[in-house]
Write an enzyme that holds these catalytic residues in place. Structure first.
Site, PDB file in Angstrom:
ATOM      1  N   LYS A 144      49.783   7.492 -41.220  1.00  0.00           N
ATOM      2  CA  LYS A 144      50.007   7.215 -42.647  1.00  0.00           C
ATOM      3  C   LYS A 144      49.224   5.981 -43.100  1.00  0.00           C
ATOM      4  CE  LYS A 144      51.527   6.968 -46.715  1.00  0.00           C
ATOM      5  NZ  LYS A 144      51.257   7.957 -47.749  1.00  0.00           N
TER       6      LYS A 144
ATOM      7  N   CYS B 163      50.776   2.167 -52.963  1.00  0.00           N
ATOM      8  CA  CYS B 163      50.416   2.707 -51.652  1.00  0.00           C
ATOM      9  C   CYS B 163      49.137   2.068 -51.133  1.00  0.00           C
ATOM     10  CB  CYS B 163      50.229   4.215 -51.776  1.00  0.00           C
ATOM     11  SG  CYS B 163      51.628   4.987 -52.586  1.00  0.00           S
TER      12      CYS B 163
HETATM   13  N1  SAJ Z   1      40.652   4.356 -57.257  1.00  0.00           N
HETATM   14  C1  SAJ Z   1      39.388   3.826 -57.539  1.00  0.00           C
HETATM   15  N2  SAJ Z   1      38.291   4.573 -57.259  1.00  0.00           N
HETATM   16  C2  SAJ Z   1      38.380   5.823 -56.731  1.00  0.00           C
HETATM   17  C3  SAJ Z   1      39.655   6.355 -56.439  1.00  0.00           C
HETATM   18  C4  SAJ Z   1      40.775   5.595 -56.715  1.00  0.00           C
HETATM   19  O1  SAJ Z   1      39.260   2.695 -58.033  1.00  0.00           O
HETATM   20  O2  SAJ Z   1      37.328   6.450 -56.529  1.00  0.00           O
HETATM   21  C5  SAJ Z   1      41.846   3.539 -57.547  1.00  0.00           C
HETATM   22  C6  SAJ Z   1      42.793   4.167 -58.567  1.00  0.00           C
HETATM   23  O3  SAJ Z   1      42.374   3.894 -59.874  1.00  0.00           O
HETATM   24  C7  SAJ Z   1      44.094   3.494 -58.205  1.00  0.00           C
HETATM   25  C8  SAJ Z   1      43.979   3.338 -56.684  1.00  0.00           C
HETATM   26  O4  SAJ Z   1      42.620   3.473 -56.368  1.00  0.00           O
HETATM   27  O5  SAJ Z   1      44.170   2.200 -58.794  1.00  0.00           O
HETATM   28  C9  SAJ Z   1      44.787   4.334 -55.877  1.00  0.00           C
HETATM   29  O6  SAJ Z   1      44.702   5.631 -56.466  1.00  0.00           O
HETATM   30  P1  SAJ Z   1      44.529   6.959 -55.608  1.00  0.00           P
HETATM   31  O7  SAJ Z   1      44.493   8.100 -56.543  1.00  0.00           O
HETATM   32  O8  SAJ Z   1      43.397   6.826 -54.668  1.00  0.00           O
HETATM   33  O9  SAJ Z   1      45.801   6.995 -54.664  1.00  0.00           O
HETATM   34  P2  SAJ Z   1      47.395   6.865 -54.923  1.00  0.00           P
HETATM   35  O10 SAJ Z   1      47.784   5.447 -54.627  1.00  0.00           O
HETATM   36  O11 SAJ Z   1      47.809   7.447 -56.202  1.00  0.00           O
HETATM   37  O12 SAJ Z   1      47.935   7.829 -53.748  1.00  0.00           O
HETATM   38  C10 SAJ Z   1      47.560   7.552 -52.399  1.00  0.00           C
HETATM   39  C11 SAJ Z   1      47.070   8.864 -51.758  1.00  0.00           C
HETATM   40  N3  SAJ Z   1      46.454   8.575 -50.480  1.00  0.00           N
HETATM   41  C12 SAJ Z   1      45.192   9.018 -50.190  1.00  0.00           C
HETATM   42  O13 SAJ Z   1      44.505   9.616 -50.987  1.00  0.00           O
HETATM   43  C13 SAJ Z   1      44.696   8.717 -48.823  1.00  0.00           C
HETATM   44  C14 SAJ Z   1      48.264   9.815 -51.580  1.00  0.00           C
HETATM   45  O14 SAJ Z   1      47.868  10.977 -50.876  1.00  0.00           O
HETATM   46  C15 SAJ Z   1      49.381   9.084 -50.811  1.00  0.00           C
HETATM   47  O15 SAJ Z   1      50.512   9.937 -50.620  1.00  0.00           O
HETATM   48  C16 SAJ Z   1      49.809   7.903 -51.656  1.00  0.00           C
HETATM   49  O16 SAJ Z   1      48.695   7.019 -51.726  1.00  0.00           O
HETATM   50  C17 SAJ Z   1      50.996   7.242 -50.952  1.00  0.00           C
HETATM   51  O17 SAJ Z   1      52.132   7.471 -51.415  1.00  0.00           O
HETATM   52  O18 SAJ Z   1      50.809   6.616 -49.909  1.00  0.00           O
END
Ligand code: SAJ
Length: 434
Positions: free
Chosen positions: A232, A286
């Site tokens: 995780k 997360c």
């Molecule tokens: N972000 C960027 N650039 C990107 C992608 C995301 O700046 O190219 C930023 C987003 O704007 C946000 C942050 O990253 O601020 C996180 O967003 P996210 O969509 O990447 O992830 P979360 O936090 O919504 O969900 C993550 C997911 N983990 C992965 O993709 C490895 C999800 O599958 C997990 O279940 C979740 O964390 C969790 O609960 O741990």
């Protein structure tokens, strides 16, 4: 214990297996993961009791409502409450399965705080009967499932609690099964994602699998609790490191004077390059948090993971400085900050870099700030009283001389050159380029 456990098929567990009607599941913590999971389990025929320390949450759920915004969740909860397969309570009941889905925040110095998981284990211990299974879903530092075992065994000396490597037959089962669902797609991903089921012993994984194979359509993959805990943290660290690369590139591009969106778009045309998108920083409960749990487990070894966290945190500071330069360039003008959520199209403001930036600017330039956030009706407490105003997009565009895109909500995506003509524009998400 390093060899993977048997597959569900090898264990004779069939996907779609439905539980006996008297099978009770207690889901401890009715937050972003616990509530959707509780309602989904109820829709698959389990009798579910959702437990939360907040009376307000319990009352809302028992009235068939939801306290969080998540696609498809309101109907799922409403139907389960109406069918009486889901109830909410502040008390932990006796159950066949206990699922712990409480928060694990960061404490002092980015150290993991597992006190809510420990409290859940203490609340379960007096109720648990032989044959029951405890599953930890909360994202946790490696070793947390063993800590839960310790607590239950201290409080219930009458029970044989499973221990890693022990061959003694245990009275209860204990497993770690991380949630891996994306906010905004939780209900769908709960069913369709693959799941990693980490048993303290193989028998524990087998027992926990009964619950997951009843509703998961993805593959259930079996391993130890310690490996599952690490998996995780590694998943979210992988994403954090990759976003940090994109964010660092954007800061390098500022220095050398090239357009980062062009650079990434063109570099990604290489068959083995896939750079993520820069933004104002990384938020959510997360990705902005979990890598620190990995660092805490191996501080000297986790150099890249720590640096990625620092780069992503610094990106918010860098973004704020760039916005301050725009405020200086138009000293009389109002500024429209578009979006406060931690990512597009959700109402979740936890660890949001957009909110952090808005809050910092509100301290210095409060009465020049217009905030547009379609996912809230009230100004977040962090900005209340600062002079900053929550307004509609139209109102902001009428008044503001500076426009900053902090979140690429769908509600902003129609913006074109005519809407922004004559304004100073800073698009932290590359939204206007897409
Ligand atoms: N972000 C960027 N650039 C990107 C992608 C995301 O700046 O190219 C930023 C987003 O704007 C946000 C942050 O990253 O601020 C996180 O967003 P996210 O969509 O990447 O992830 P979360 O936090 O919504 O969900 C993550 C997911 N983990 C992965 O993709 C490895 C999800 O599958 C997990 O279940 C979740 O964390 C969790 O609960 O741990």
């Amino acid at each position: 214990m390093n060899a993977p456990f048997k597959t569900a098929a090898a264990l004779g567990i069939e996907a779609g297996l439905h539980p006996a009607p008297d099978h009770q599941v207690a889901v401890i913590g009715l937050g972003y993961i616990g509530l959707p999971t509780a309602a989904l389990l109820a829709s698959y025929g389990w009798n579910v009791c959702g437990v939360d320390v907040s009376k307000r949450v319990v009352e809302t759920v028992n009235a068939g409502g939801v306290h969080i915004e998540e696609r498809d969740l309101d109907k799922l909860v409403h139907d389960a409450i109406t069918a009486r397969t889901l109830v909410a309570s502040t008390e932990v009941p006796t159950a066949s399965f206990y699922m712990i889905a409480v928060p694990t925040p960061l404490g002092e110095g980015n150290a993991p705080d597992i006190s809510y998981v420990e409290a859940a284990a203490r609340a379960i211990a007096p109720k648990i009967l032989p044959g029951a299974c405890v599953i930890v879903e909360s994202t946790s530092p490696v070793g947390t499932t063993e800590r839960v075992a310790e607590i239950i065994s201290e409080l219930r000396p009458d029970l044989v609690v499973p221990r890693d490597g022990s061959t003694e037959e245990a009275d209860i089962a204990l497993a770690y099964c991380p949630e891996r669902v994306l906010p905004g797609r939780i209900v769908n991903e709960l069913v369709h994602n693959d799941r990693v089921i980490g048993g303290v012993t193989p028998a524990c994984a087998e027992r926990a699998a009964v619950l997951y194979t009843s509703f998961v359509k993805g593959d259930c993959l079996y391993t130890t609790a310690r490996v599952a805990e690490t998996v995780k943290l590694v998943e979210n660290s992988f994403r954090d490191v990759n976003i940090a690369f994109a964010n660092e590139l954007s800061m390098i591009a500022d220095v050398i004077g090239v357009d980062v969106w062009d650079v990434i778009r063109l570099a990604n045309r290489h068959p083995r390059v896939n750079i993520l998108q820069p933004g104002p920083g990384v938020g959510g409960h997360c990705i902005a948090v979990d890598p620190w749990f990995l660092v805490a487990g191996a501080p000297a070894a986790a150099r890249l993971v720590r640096t990625a966290r620092e780069v992503n945190d610094h990106k918010a500071v860098h973004t704020e400085a760039r916005i301050c330069a725009l405020l200086d360039a138009a000293p009389e003008g109002k500024i429209a900050l578009l979006g406060l959520a931690f990512k597009p199209d959700i109402d979740d403001f936890r660890e949001s870099p957009a909110l952090e930036i808005a809050e910092a600017l509100a301290h210095t330039h409060g009465n020049r700030i217009l905030v547009v956030e379609p996912f809230t009706e009230d100004m977040p407490a962090a900005l209340a009283g600062s002079g900053a105003e929550l307004v509609t997009l139209d109102a902001a565009l009428r008044t503001a001389e500076i426009v900053v895109v902090l979140v690429d909500h769908t509600a902003f995506k129609h913006l074109g050159p005519d809407d922004l003509a004559g304004k100073l524009v800073f698009d932290t998400r590359g939204m206007l380029r897409r």
